[in-house]
Design an enzyme around this catalytic site. Structure first.
Site, PDB file in Angstrom:
ATOM      1  N   GLY A  73      17.101  30.841  65.752  1.00 33.55           N
ATOM      2  CA  GLY A  73      16.765  31.505  66.747  1.00 33.55           C
ATOM      3  C   GLY A  73      15.908  32.469  66.778  1.00 33.55           C
ATOM      4  O   GLY A  73      16.248  33.571  65.334  1.00 33.55           O
ATOM      5  N   ALA A  74      14.984  33.316  67.933  1.00 33.78           N
ATOM      6  CA  ALA A  74      13.883  34.255  67.153  1.00 33.78           C
ATOM      7  C   ALA A  74      14.581  35.213  68.482  1.00 33.78           C
ATOM      8  O   ALA A  74      13.801  35.206  68.845  1.00 33.78           O
ATOM      9  CB  ALA A  74      12.924  33.205  67.408  1.00 33.78           C
ATOM     10  N   GLY A  75      15.618  35.049  69.045  1.00 38.24           N
ATOM     11  CA  GLY A  75      15.347  36.156  70.079  1.00 38.24           C
ATOM     12  C   GLY A  75      15.680  37.582  69.638  1.00 38.24           C
ATOM     13  O   GLY A  75      15.186  37.419  67.845  1.00 38.24           O
ATOM     14  N   ALA A  76      15.777  38.506  69.796  1.00 41.60           N
ATOM     15  CA  ALA A  76      15.502  39.766  69.021  1.00 41.60           C
ATOM     16  C   ALA A  76      16.445  40.153  68.019  1.00 41.60           C
ATOM     17  O   ALA A  76      15.801  40.417  67.132  1.00 41.60           O
ATOM     18  CB  ALA A  76      15.860  40.827  70.494  1.00 41.60           C
ATOM     19  N   TRP A  77      17.916  40.141  67.601  1.00 42.98           N
ATOM     20  CA  TRP A  77      18.555  40.034  66.789  1.00 42.98           C
ATOM     21  C   TRP A  77      17.622  38.959  65.487  1.00 42.98           C
ATOM     22  O   TRP A  77      17.935  39.604  64.809  1.00 42.98           O
ATOM     23  CB  TRP A  77      19.669  40.492  66.764  1.00 42.98           C
ATOM     24  CG  TRP A  77      21.042  40.543  66.276  1.00 42.98           C
ATOM     25  CD1 TRP A  77      21.970  40.084  66.077  1.00 42.98           C
ATOM     26  CD2 TRP A  77      20.677  41.275  65.013  1.00 42.98           C
ATOM     27  NE1 TRP A  77      22.588  41.114  65.372  1.00 42.98           N
ATOM     28  CE2 TRP A  77      22.085  41.789  64.142  1.00 42.98           C
ATOM     29  CE3 TRP A  77      19.907  42.305  64.503  1.00 42.98           C
ATOM     30  CZ2 TRP A  77      22.116  42.841  63.552  1.00 42.98           C
ATOM     31  CZ3 TRP A  77      19.709  43.574  62.971  1.00 42.98           C
ATOM     32  CH2 TRP A  77      21.230  43.488  62.611  1.00 42.98           C
ATOM     33  N   LYS A 100      27.713  36.603  69.293  1.00 46.16           N
ATOM     34  CA  LYS A 100      28.788  37.269  70.497  1.00 46.16           C
ATOM     35  C   LYS A 100      28.760  36.131  71.589  1.00 46.16           C
ATOM     36  O   LYS A 100      28.046  36.231  72.316  1.00 46.16           O
ATOM     37  CB  LYS A 100      28.003  37.886  70.125  1.00 46.16           C
ATOM     38  CG  LYS A 100      27.527  39.273  69.267  1.00 46.16           C
ATOM     39  CD  LYS A 100      26.820  40.842  69.319  1.00 46.16           C
ATOM     40  CE  LYS A 100      26.954  41.452  68.113  1.00 46.16           C
ATOM     41  NZ  LYS A 100      26.941  43.122  68.721  1.00 46.16           N
ATOM     42  N   ALA A 126      18.369  45.621  68.578  1.00 39.92           N
ATOM     43  CA  ALA A 126      17.626  45.110  67.722  1.00 39.92           C
ATOM     44  C   ALA A 126      16.881  45.725  66.968  1.00 39.92           C
ATOM     45  O   ALA A 126      16.191  46.387  66.021  1.00 39.92           O
ATOM     46  CB  ALA A 126      16.953  43.892  67.626  1.00 39.92           C
ATOM     47  N   LYS A 144      33.083  42.295  74.391  1.00 42.08           N
ATOM     48  CA  LYS A 144      32.241  43.401  74.961  1.00 42.08           C
ATOM     49  C   LYS A 144      31.121  43.154  75.730  1.00 42.08           C
ATOM     50  O   LYS A 144      30.407  44.386  76.637  1.00 42.08           O
ATOM     51  CB  LYS A 144      31.856  44.544  73.969  1.00 42.08           C
ATOM     52  CG  LYS A 144      30.995  43.491  72.747  1.00 42.08           C
ATOM     53  CD  LYS A 144      29.263  43.840  72.672  1.00 42.08           C
ATOM     54  CE  LYS A 144      28.777  43.222  71.850  1.00 42.08           C
ATOM     55  NZ  LYS A 144      27.521  43.345  71.744  1.00 42.08           N
ATOM     56  N   ASN A 182      23.116  43.288  79.676  1.00 34.93           N
ATOM     57  CA  ASN A 182      24.405  42.990  80.196  1.00 34.93           C
ATOM     58  C   ASN A 182      24.781  44.542  81.122  1.00 34.93           C
ATOM     59  O   ASN A 182      24.663  44.701  82.153  1.00 34.93           O
ATOM     60  CB  ASN A 182      25.613  43.190  79.811  1.00 34.93           C
ATOM     61  CG  ASN A 182      25.442  41.604  78.883  1.00 34.93           C
ATOM     62  OD1 ASN A 182      25.284  41.152  79.089  1.00 34.93           O
ATOM     63  ND2 ASN A 182      25.518  41.660  77.468  1.00 34.93           N
TER      64      ASN A 182
END
Length: 360
Positions: free
Chosen positions: A49-53, A197, A236, A286, A349
């Site tokens: 997975g290459a999202g920001a985080w 998360k 991130a 959260k 969010n």
């Protein structure tokens, strides 16, 4: 402080961090020994997975340990073929030319011309293509170090010793069910660090929630003692830019303590904790609280009093839920509470909550 400069040789990496060569190699050797790696056989780490985080996590590891090529291999998987739209390509070109270090790096790698062509509309860039040069599509304004990108999932994971789950929780089960097909012949059991998360709800046999680590366990059969969760007050881009941050890695003691030591850096302090359930569930909830925080901020014209009252209600509910989930839950302190706080302050969010409140 753990992670301070050690030894007589130090190296400066693309995010500006400086760490001691000898101390880093010692931490790497300790983890290699625990995994059971022989000389000449690199420790294989892959971020799925290459999202920001997920991208920043892989880049931090590459910046820190990439120099030890004979001892560790760090890669990242993302789906192939996603096109970069013209507006993003134009903005990316501006980012490149605003950073002399990035510009020189691309010229040195003979990779600059394609960004010029994309800026002019003569070429379409792909997300996996620009990630190799250190540009995450979700975080264009923060260039990372160049990354080894793999677009074939089987190639990425089949022999991985450590798998980092950088997927959204909504995609975790599906992708790890596919991964399990490639692990049927494995002799060794991989270690999995989940950054996801979120939670799923299930009704059978009784109503309960399913966390990403549990989804991975159900999808792959990897025992829970080999699956950990890492979370904390982590934006991130700020972490990669050396903003001081901390996190907790939660799970079985066998892996969480050595991994905390391995991941710890001067500007990114990683602690370990046994309370996997509380941290993971709060890491999902959260994000829901953040939507409400955005709405409160918009409806009260950023009233500090109103936002503090809302935060108090959130923490009260968190305490109630954690006592339902665990007999002795972790107290809402340190990274657990800070993760909620920073998400309420900043992030997608909270922004979404503001947009909802402003709809006429």
């Amino acid at each position: 402080m753990v992670g301070s400069i050690m030894g007589v040789v130090s190296n400066e990496y693309s995010n500006g961090s400086v760490q001691g060569f000898n101390g880093l190699e010692e931490k790497l050797d300790d983890l290699r020994g625990l995994v059971g790696k022989a000389d000449g056989d690199p420790l294989r780490i892959v971020s799925v997975g290459a999202g920001a985080w997920g991208s920043v996590f892989a880049a931090l590891l590459q910046d820190t340990y990439g120099q030890f090529r004979d001892k560790v291999q760090i890669r990242i998987w993302r789906r192939p073929g996603k096109a970069v739209d013209r507006a993003t390509a134009e903005h990316l070109f501006e980012v490149i030319n605003s950073r002399e270090d990035v510009l020189r790096r691309l010229i040195r790698r003979c990779a600059y011309l394609k960004y010029v062509e994309a800026r002019l509309g003569d070429r379409t860039l792909l997300a996996d293509e620009i990630l190799k040069d250190g540009f995450c599509l979700n975080m264009i304004d923060t260039p990372l170090c160049p990354l080894k990108v793999v677009t074939n999932l089987q190639e990425a994971v089949w022999d991985a010793d450590i798998v980092v789950n950088g997927l959204p929780s909504t995609e975790t089960r599906e992708i790890f069910e596919e991964i399990s097909k490639y692990w049927k012949e494995r002799i060794t059991v991989p270690v999995i660090i989940s950054l996801a998360k979120g939670i799923e709800a299930a009704l059978e046999p009784v109503p309960h929630i399913i966390t990403p680590t549990k989804m991975i366990n159900q999808a792959t059969g990897v025992p829970m003692e080999n699956i950990l969760y890492l979370g904390g007050p982590n934006i991130a881009s700020e972490i990669y830019n050396k903003e001081y941050a901390n996190a907790r890695i939660c799970g079985a003691e066998k892996w969480r303590k050595p991994l905390a030591k391995f991941l710890r850096q001067p500007h990114f302090i990683v602690w370990d904790n046994s309370d996997l359930v509380t941290h993971e569930v709060m890491g999902g909830l959260k994000n829901v609280y953040a939507i409400g925080a955005g709405m409160v901020a918009a409806l009260t014209n950023e009233s500090a009093t109103s936002k503090s009252v809302y935060f108090a209600h959130c923490t009260s509910e968190m305490i109630f839920i954690t006592h339902l989930l665990a007999e002795e839950p972790e107290k809402l302190a340190g990274p657990l509470l800070a993760d909620t706080y920073v998400t309420l302050l900043k992030g997608r969010n909270a922004w979404y909550g503001q947009m909802l409140a402003r709809v006429n």
